[in-house]
Write a protein that holds these residues in place. Structure first.
Motif, PDB file in Angstrom:
ATOM      1  N   GLY A 196       1.458  -1.143  -0.158  1.00 18.74           N
ATOM      2  CA  GLY A 196      -0.200   0.268   0.159  1.00 18.74           C
ATOM      3  C   GLY A 196       1.197   1.296  -0.113  1.00 18.74           C
ATOM      4  N   ALA A 197       2.021   1.254   0.782  1.00 23.05           N
ATOM      5  CA  ALA A 197       3.293   2.191   0.496  1.00 23.05           C
ATOM      6  C   ALA A 197       3.760   2.934  -0.961  1.00 23.05           C
ATOM      7  N   VAL A 198       3.893   1.310  -1.084  1.00 22.76           N
ATOM      8  CA  VAL A 198       4.595   1.707  -2.334  1.00 22.76           C
ATOM      9  C   VAL A 198       3.597   2.270  -3.493  1.00 22.76           C
ATOM     10  N   ALA A 199       1.859   1.801  -3.645  1.00 21.03           N
ATOM     11  CA  ALA A 199       1.167   2.144  -3.852  1.00 21.03           C
ATOM     12  C   ALA A 199       0.567   4.181  -4.048  1.00 21.03           C
ATOM     13  N   LEU A 200       0.640   4.006  -2.778  1.00 19.95           N
ATOM     14  CA  LEU A 200       0.781   4.858  -2.631  1.00 19.95           C
ATOM     15  C   LEU A 200       2.059   6.727  -2.823  1.00 19.95           C
ATOM     16  N   GLY A 201       3.248   5.659  -2.683  1.00 19.37           N
ATOM     17  CA  GLY A 201       3.906   6.819  -2.837  1.00 19.37           C
ATOM     18  C   GLY A 201       4.246   6.847  -4.913  1.00 19.37           C
TER      19      GLY A 201
END
Length: 267
Positions: free
Chosen positions: A169-174
């Motif tokens: 999720g952090a990768v997708a958000l960034g």
């Protein structure tokens, strides 16, 4: 279109579907899509933050472990290794990442061994004692207290949300924030370089700031900051990243100390 009316009166009618009206309709449609993207990005940040609060391990002291044992909150434990690494070049912090290991493993040197344990509850239930060199003593303390040893399966310590969900999720958000900064509408408060640097702020706050200040609420064209000469540039963004990152990291640590380990916010 010009028409001759009775009495010699000439009238001019504007045909529907003129280029001006079509341009206005396209602009309105683009603004609606931009607002929708901004709302999705803000909601994505909220969902990621909730997953982080549920999934990320909480570093605690040996004293906190004793308090949890005394209160009967410890449900299970397992040995872990602590690895130090820099999570981000501009975050200026070292984060200790726990790696589950089997008891008595030969790849577990004593200076890196400690314990991770689960407590009753939903938020922040996975905790790791952030003290190295006393892993054997902590393991014996768990055995003496009668806490069952439960090894995690496939790296999942047993949290409500698996850590991989938060990580991806952090990768997708960034990545979504990066795409908007690079190829989205022209920013009004800062240049693209300014916002590029701010994407590195802790807890995804740079992505949230861009979504709110540039996607949902951009400055109108008549505001001085909206012209290229008045926007904040890359060097200012880098300084904001460095100073803001330090202040935010300290603020998040202080907030975690005040709220307790269960509500420690991710960096």
């Amino acid at each position: 279109m010009v028409e001759q009316q009775p009495g010699g009166v000439v009238t001019r009618a504007v045909a529907t579907g003129s280029p001006r009206s079509r341009t206005g309709a396209l602009r309105a449609g683009a603004q609606q899509w931009q607002r929708a993207v901004g709302v999705v990005l803000v909601l994505g940040w909220v969902v990621w933050l909730a997953c982080a609060l549920l999934a990320l391990p909480r570093p605690v002291s040996a004293g906190t472990l004793e308090q949890d044992l005394a209160a009967g909150r410890v449900a299970s434990w397992h040995p872990v290794l602590l690895d130090r690494h820099e999570e981000s070049l501009f975050q200026w912090v070292d984060r200790r990442e726990p790696s589950p290991v089997a008891p008595g493993s030969e790849v577990a040197p004593p200076e890196r061994r400690t314990v991770g344990y689960l407590v009753d509850g939903v938020v922040g239930r996975y905790r790791v004692v952030d003290v190295t060199g006393v892993g054997d003593e902590l393991a014996q303390r768990m055995r003496d207290a009668g806490v069952p040893l439960v090894l995690p399966l496939r790296g999942d310590p047993g949290t409500v949300v698996p850590p991989d969900v938060e990580r991806w999720g952090a990768v997708a958000l960034g990545f979504a924030g990066f795409l908007l900064v690079v190829s989205g509408p022209r920013p009004t408060r800062g240049t693209r370089w300014f916002w590029f640097w701010l994407l590195g702020l802790p807890a995804g706050l740079g992505v949230l700031a861009y979504a709110v200040l540039e996607v949902l609420r951009p400055l109108p064209p008549h505001v001085p900051w909206a012209v290229p000469q008045g926007r904040m540039g890359g060097w200012r963004g880098f300084l904001v990243l460095v100073l803001g990152g330090i202040l935010l990291a300290g603020g998040l640590d202080a907030l975690g100390s005040w709220l307790g380990p269960a509500w420690t916010l991710p960096r």
